[in-house]
Design a protein around this motif. Structure first.
Motif, short mmCIF file in Angstrom:
data_model
loop_
_atom_site.label_atom_id
_atom_site.label_comp_id
_atom_site.label_asym_id
_atom_site.label_seq_id
_atom_site.Cartn_x
_atom_site.Cartn_y
_atom_site.Cartn_z
N TYR A 141 0.85 -1.19 0.00
CA TYR A 141 0.00 0.00 0.00
C TYR A 141 0.88 1.24 0.00
O TYR A 141 2.01 1.21 0.49
N LEU A 150 -0.94 6.15 6.17
CA LEU A 150 -0.95 7.14 7.24
C LEU A 150 -2.33 7.79 7.36
O LEU A 150 -2.82 8.01 8.46
N PHE A 172 2.33 4.59 1.27
CA PHE A 172 2.56 4.97 2.67
C PHE A 172 1.66 6.13 3.10
O PHE A 172 1.11 6.14 4.19
N SER A 173 1.50 7.09 2.21
CA SER A 173 0.63 8.23 2.55
C SER A 173 -0.80 7.74 2.81
O SER A 173 -1.46 8.17 3.75
#
Lengths: 539, 539
Positions: free
Chosen positions: B256, B262, B258-259
């Motif tokens: 996935y 998050l 990373f942003s």
């Protein structure tokens, strides 16, 4: 959704239908195609058990299949083929089924190659899984347990209360430290390091300002950092005095020094628990891993001939012929196909009608040396005193691991796995007579559990590379083996098909044996169906 | 080591001796002082069960102790005091023991405050732990299970195969993603970020050059990074096609973004599993949590009066007097001491001879609202189809959690916990009639498990803040409460001593009730011994 008569089916109807036809795995595949489950759990090809109607439809009975080996692969092949009425005969060299799936109990006898003989003196209710000992959730092994009615309980693979213990590894050497403590400190320090430079670290990444704030927020939680993004210890690592009743609020210790932790190398053991085959939850059959072969064997009345040592594997254009020795006599058996599940390490010494490239492939694959010792103790001091209920202690001593039992918690006695090692360590232990293996395991284990000295009762050890009819833990392919030999091993040799964990990408796991057996079953069944069609057209 | 007659004792002799005198916990304390166990597991003060010889030594029989409440604290107090011959009487308002340790089974009836009535229609072999449901390894609860012969099995608290599911949380919203996948990706990205700046990040730390290399090595393993210290996904996150037999080598997915991870906030749920009370392994009694109160009750024949609702708690200089209502009649009972384990949320409305500061303290403490629903399904689709064997799915929907059963794996039916929530979510659910709680739990759960729609059979819900005789999940102290009121609550009021999870630093855990009971038992016993000495000197 409509069925093949055009009726509307509920999703459940459809799945029940799929279940009747193809077993649990078919349901699962169907589920995935309906989008009912998250992805990443289904193999490429769905397996369909052969059905009795497959063969009656073409007016012909099943063929006779000779299977070599009553381990997981051999018995699964017979179990699946018999669903369609095939006649199966299994020749098994040992006097028990299961192969490397071997649960050692009171009275188990074994004489190793080169002559060391042992008899297990364990208490009657205790046991040791000498081979496979844990099952991940996603393996087909779970499906077979469901189908065969084998009850499961949790295998405690990853227990934060068990220890790390390292020698010659800096200031933390020769200390047992709970895994959860090492993890909490490590998470704390790396979270601190990254949080403090996260603006900078993110420069090269497409993270937005908001993402960086989210990252810092996560790191603060992940490491249990203070407001200034510093790790000062945490209740997660444990207490020097536990919180309790009344005024007992609990006392925290200082964290270990990060440099000392890095020198210890303890954190380099973490990733063992991260692998997809080792993530929690894991499982074991209640009552011993051999409940799986026992359940398969129960499905195969009269199919297995024990004590039958294969001498020759022969084939002609229309049949296979196996020569074997039993009770000192040489016999032979013929059939239409042969499924050979004998480990390559043993098969290489059996005379067989294989092509030259096949023979070369068989003898080229090495097998992993692997060893285990079961140590019976009078008291479960690890539970009563160390408060470790299940799990594994990890060390850089050559015992490598200590496994605490995952069953009968809080009972009186128990069997630990005192070492479980591979490679050179396994060879070294294997070369010792049993008494010396035991002495070495006890001496090292006592550094972590001094109670070893007073509580030990009896032991049993296995060195798979020295175990007759196995001669190794599992097939160990190099990447060039996979390229040069694996494709050859997977091709049928006329009427002879190889199966077993060594014909899978799950070597060392029972799932590899199950899956390999299914492939061979499908292949033979398809061939028979094709032949039958041809012959029924011809007739 | 020598015993008190000067004989040499083996370590085991000593510990057996300690065990006979003080039970498992005394052994444990002794172990620690011998350096046999790692630290961080023992409370400040060791508990010694009162002994029959304590009282006969001063030629006087035990006193009569009136105990209010047959929950864990009340029954433990009676159990321990009776070891020394004290006469104990327990008044229990309910018609069962256990208090908040409550296992709901077929036929369980409950009428909530404000009038909602339920009868559990679960199948006979199924149950739901409505109150406490898991036991950490280090809690004294384990000692009592050992002492009372309550068998344990693993509670699967942390399963990498269960899901995260977030709503309104960026691009990954409304997707169920396996916890292990989110963890593998998160570890990968943060390891990459730190590895790439680790030289810089370490500038402010006392790490040596060698340490930085060790750190990079660790991060590479921890994140499964490529040679260039980049995270490109990993088999640890799972497969789009599993490895299997023959040529099925497995296919990996891309990680996935990373942003997006998050933004999802999924990783902010990780730390739940890190807390010292929630780390694996955790345990549950086989057959339901109420096996613990049942085992205690068995030790207390004739001690408990059920259906006795306390009306007044009175005391004079020499005795206590409790007024209670039973079957519509008012009765009273007198004794030498009173141990009151009634939750403060209920106690505040009972007339009692407490000082003004005590009354003020009692009414000042709030109790946590907490709710659970048990949902019985016809099929264990989470096992058969999602391949989740135990564990907890975590979501930001107001159901908060879905708990999969940790027992009877692979059996036909099962009860899920469909929500377990606290605070405002618990209040919101509590304010609904049961039918609407069920509808809401089913609607949300079906977003993760569409099988909810066809498989649901029956349910039972509990809202602890609306449950008579409990009126809350557990005492919820603010830091100012701990300063201003907690010390007062811990002081005996003349002959009346409070006990329960609310008199501990382990609120909400059974261990808090056990430990608090032990403190009160020791306090009363010491007082009696002192009195006896004085009176025997006087006589």
């Amino acid at each position: 959704m409509e069925d093949n008569k055009g009726n509307h089916m509920t999703r459940r109807d459809f799945l029940n239908q799929a279940g009747k036809v193809g077993g649990a795995v078919a349901v699962w595949g169907a589920m995935e195609s309906l989008g009912l489950i998250g992805h990443s759990l289904v193999g490429a090809k769905e397996f369909q058990s052969p059905k009795i109607s497959d063969l009656t439809a073409v007016n012909k009975n099943g063929k006779k299949i000779i299977i070599l080996g009553a381990g997981i692969a051999g018995m699964t092949a017979a179990y699946e083929l018999r669903k369609a009425g095939y006649e199966c005969k299994i020749l098994e060299a040992r006097d028990r089924s299961g192969g490397r799936n071997w649960t050692v109990r009171n009275g188990t006898k074994e004489t190793e190659l080169k002559g060391y003989k042992q008899t297990a003196k364990f208490d009657k209710e205790l046991y040791m899984n000498a081979g496979p000992a844990r099952i991940p959730q996603h393996h087909v092994t779970i499906d077979y347990c469901m189908e065969l009615g084998v009850e499961l309980e949790v295998f405690s693979n990853s227990n934060e209360f068990s220890y790390y213990y390292q020698e010659n590894a800096g200031p933390l050497s020769n200390q047992k430290i709970r895994k959860g403590t090492v993890r909490a400190d490590t998470r704390g320090y790396i979270s601190e390091l990254l949080a403090k430079v996260s603006d900078q670290a993110a420069l090269d990444t497409p993270l937005s300002k908001e993402d960086i704030e989210r990252l810092k927020d996560f790191l603060t939680r992940n490491g249990d950092l203070s407001d200034n993004l510093t790790y000062n210890g945490s209740s997660r690592r444990g207490y020097s005095e536990l919180p309790g009743g009344g005024h007992q609020s609990g006392k925290l210790d200082e964290p270990y020094n990060f440099s000392e932790l890095l020198q210890s190398g303890m954190m380099n053991h973490f990733s063992g628990d991260y692998s997809y085959n080792q993530q929690p939850m894991m499982f074991q059959p209640k009552g011993g891993m051999d409940q799986i072969p026992k359940a398969l064997e129960k499905q195969l009345p009269g199919v297995i001939t024990f004590g039958a040592e294969v001498q020759e594997i022969r084939q002609g254009p229309d049949n296979v012929r196996i020569v074997y020795k039993t009770n000192g006599k040489t016999k032979e058996i013929t059939g239409d196909y042969c499924i050979c599940t004998i480990p390559l390490s043993v098969l290489k010494n059996i005379s067989a009608d294989f092509t030259k490239p096949m023979k070369n492939a068989i003898k080229s694959i090495s097998y992993a040396p692997a060893g285990k010792i079961g140590l019976q103790f009078k008291n479960r001091f690890w539970e009563q005193e160390d408060r470790i209920l299940g799990g594994i202690t990890t060390t850089n001593m050559d015992i490598s691991q200590i496994w605490y039992p995952s069953n009968d918690y809080l009972s009186q006695k128990g069997i630990l796995i005192g070492y479980y090692n591979f490679g050179q360590n396994a060879i070294d232990y294997g070369n010792l007579p049993h008494s010396q293996r035991q002495a070495r395991a006890l001496a090292q284990g006592a550094k972590i559990h001094p109670q070893y000295n007073n509580e030990f009762e009896s032991s049993f050890s296995v060195a798979w590379q020295k175990t007759k009819y196995s001669e190794g833990g599992w097939a160990s392919y190099s990447s060039s083996d996979l390229k040069n030999y694996y494709p050859i091993l997977n091709e049928p040799q006329g009427r002879i098909h190889l199966a077993g964990e060594h014909l899978s990408y799950l070597t060392g796991w029972m799932a590899g044996a199950f899956e390999s057996a299914r492939i061979v079953v499908s292949r033979i069944h398809e061939e028979v169906l094709k032949e039958n069609k041809v012959s029924s057209k011809a007739g």
